[in-house]
Design an enzyme around this catalytic site. Structure first.
Site, mmCIF file in Angstrom:
data_model
loop_
_atom_site.group_PDB
_atom_site.id
_atom_site.type_symbol
_atom_site.label_atom_id
_atom_site.label_comp_id
_atom_site.label_asym_id
_atom_site.label_seq_id
_atom_site.Cartn_x
_atom_site.Cartn_y
_atom_site.Cartn_z
ATOM 1 N N HIS A 143 0.827 -1.208 0.000
ATOM 2 C CA HIS A 143 0.000 0.000 0.000
ATOM 3 C C HIS A 143 0.866 1.265 0.000
ATOM 4 C CE1 HIS A 143 -3.699 -2.302 0.846
ATOM 5 N NE2 HIS A 143 -2.915 -3.042 1.605
ATOM 6 N N LYS A 197 20.137 17.354 -13.226
ATOM 7 C CA LYS A 197 18.992 16.475 -13.035
ATOM 8 C C LYS A 197 19.038 15.335 -14.062
ATOM 9 C CE LYS A 197 14.030 16.776 -12.054
ATOM 10 N NZ LYS A 197 13.542 15.630 -12.798
ATOM 11 N N GLU A 235 10.562 5.183 -18.511
ATOM 12 C CA GLU A 235 9.386 5.916 -18.987
ATOM 13 C C GLU A 235 8.996 5.468 -20.391
ATOM 14 O OE1 GLU A 235 10.385 9.972 -16.427
ATOM 15 O OE2 GLU A 235 10.678 9.945 -18.589
ATOM 16 N N SER A 273 16.796 17.710 -17.641
ATOM 17 C CA SER A 273 16.032 18.954 -17.616
ATOM 18 C C SER A 273 16.720 20.019 -18.441
ATOM 19 C CB SER A 273 15.875 19.439 -16.171
ATOM 20 O OG SER A 273 15.281 20.719 -16.126
#
Length: 470
Positions: free
Chosen positions: A194, A330, A337, A324
């Site tokens: 959870h 970053k 993805e 980025s």
């Protein structure tokens, strides 16, 4: 361009509806040109694997027709040679019919018949369009119909792509995940259910779950291959086999199996094979399941690597590109993805195939081209993204110290105390630890009669990763 100029670059071909001008350099004929004019819908065309499968069917059919004496040996030889050139990709530019066409795929079947016929005519020294020398219907298509050759080509193309591309990609990813599982088997971390802290688990055990998904994906594909192996060839127009010899399909498919490297056999029920696409729907369902598995794995990898300082950060992902355009330094989980986006496309393809599958009306399904395109696209996308995920992400994953460091602070360690002090007292200790910021060990030492030695034994996280009580 003037009308006179158009006529100069066109030749006249004929089909059952009459004459039609086609580009002079084209190998296709009148029927194909009509389809080009009738279906200016999209830029989607049948994939290379489908064209190859259909051409291999025509090649083997020509050989069998010569053996039966139904097509003259010389003509059959030219058809065989022309079909093999098509199978090898030399005429891919000549397959010009839109995916959104006649639902049986007749336009594409005729596209193949005309290209093979015209090339065979050339090989015999004639001029393209000379249907007396090689006829697209009477010779190239002899013994078959679009209604059995197109569904057969769909199955064969899918079988080849699964065998040569998707299965190896999944097996290699499974092997990589299994290696990571072994590598990470000494790394303790906090389990999560959870999205909340649960009892400890080894990072290797987590990856063992991922490798198990890939193992089962291959098993599911093997089952789908068995279903695809029965094909429609031999049913001709409506499943009765009209205008085809009873032995024709068996002989063609035996040759095709050797040539294509996949085992296919004549359906035991031609009426089912031509009026439905149940096997295609079933295979697409397997591909969807694999896509869902990959989403699970890719998303877990993203979450486990999130941070590096403000997130979970239990694994470090390979840095493949700047993340980025505004934030220096970053790095994003872009390979994972891409996996998720491919999976979304495959799930969407399955929805299209599901609708196509229920479009069998009486003796024929009339959404075969779009089902074929989506099925083969799903196989291709899953194959390439799986390889990419393995090479550019999974193989380079590293465990960090973050997981082991957080175990001691995990509140779910109190689960190990339940057999000794009961559920309620253990829950109270967990609550107090959360409120105070102390560890379970620190609170238990104050709230129970358990000694440091007792707690050392009870709260050893490595003893919590195996089932059973001592």
């Amino acid at each position: 361009m003037t009308k006179d100029a158009v006529k100069e670059v066109a030749r006249v071909e004929r089909d059952s509806m009459g004459t039609m001008e086609v580009p002079s350099e084209a190998y296709y004929g009148a029927s194909t040109q009509r389809a080009v004019l009738n279906f200016p819908i999209s830029d989607l065309r049948f994939q290379r694997s489908f064209i190859r499968a259909l051409a291999l069917i025509k090649h083997c059919a020509a050989e069998v027709n010569a053996e039966f004496g139904d097509v003259e040996e010389k003509t059959a030889k030219a058809i065989k040679d022309a079909a093999m050139e098509v199978a090898d990709g030399k005429f891919d530019s000549q397959f010009v019919v839109d995916i959104f066409q006649t639902g049986s795929g007749t336009s594409t079947n005729m596209n193949a018949n005309e290209v093979i016929a015209n090339r065979a005519i050339e090989l015999l020294g004639g001029q393209r369009g000379d249907r007396k020398l090689v006829h697209p219907n009477d010779h190239v298509n002899f013994g078959m119909s679009s209604n059995d050759s197109i569904p057969t080509a769909i199955h064969v193309a899918a079988l080849i792509d699964i065998k040569d591309r998707l299965k190896p990609a999944l097996q290699k990813l499974g092997e990589s995940l299994n290696k990571k599982s072994e590598e990470f088997m000494k790394v303790i971390k906090t389990g999560r259910t959870h999205l909340q802290d649960a009892t400890p688990i080894l990072l290797g055990q987590e990856f063992l779950g991922y490798s198990g998904q890939l193992e089962r994906a291959v098993e599911r594909l093997t089952f789908a291959e068995q279903r695809l192996a029965q094909v429609a060839l031999g049913g001709t127009a409506v499943g009765t086999g009209i205008n085809s010899r009873p032995e024709y399909a068996g002989k063609v498919l035996a040759k095709l199996s050797k040539l294509a490297g996949v085992n296919v056999k004549e359906s035991t029920n031609h009426f089912q094979a031509q009026s439905t696409m149940d096997e295609v729907v079933e295979t697409s369902g397997v591909l969807k399941t694999i896509a869902v598995s990959l989403i699970k794995i890719a998303n877990d990898v993203r979450w486990l690597g999130c941070g590096p300082r403000a997130g979970i950060g239990e694994i470090a992902l390979p840095e493949v590109q700047p993340g980025s355009s505004i934030m220096p330094g970053k790095v994003n989980p872009v390979i994972a993805e891409a996996v998720c986006m491919v999976a979304a496309q495959v799930i969407g393809n399955d929805a299209t195939i599901t609708i196509a599958g229920q479009s069998g009306n009486f003796e024929l399904n009339v959404m075969q081209p779009v089902a074929a395109y989506n099925l083969l696209q799903s196989i291709a996308l899953l194959s390439t993204v799986t390889d990419n995920f393995r090479v550019k992400c999974v193989d380079g994953l590293k465990a960090t110290n973050r997981g082991p460091e957080l175990v001691e602070r995990g509140l779910s360690l109190c689960t190990a105390l339940v057999p000794e002090i009961g559920y309620d007292m253990s829950a109270q200790i967990s609550h107090d630890a959360f409120e105070s910021g102390e560890t379970i060990r620190q609170v238990a030492l104050k709230k129970t009669k358990l000694s440091e030695k007792d707690l050392e034994k009870l709260l050893d996280p490595f003893k919590m990763i195996k089932p059973g009580l001592e």
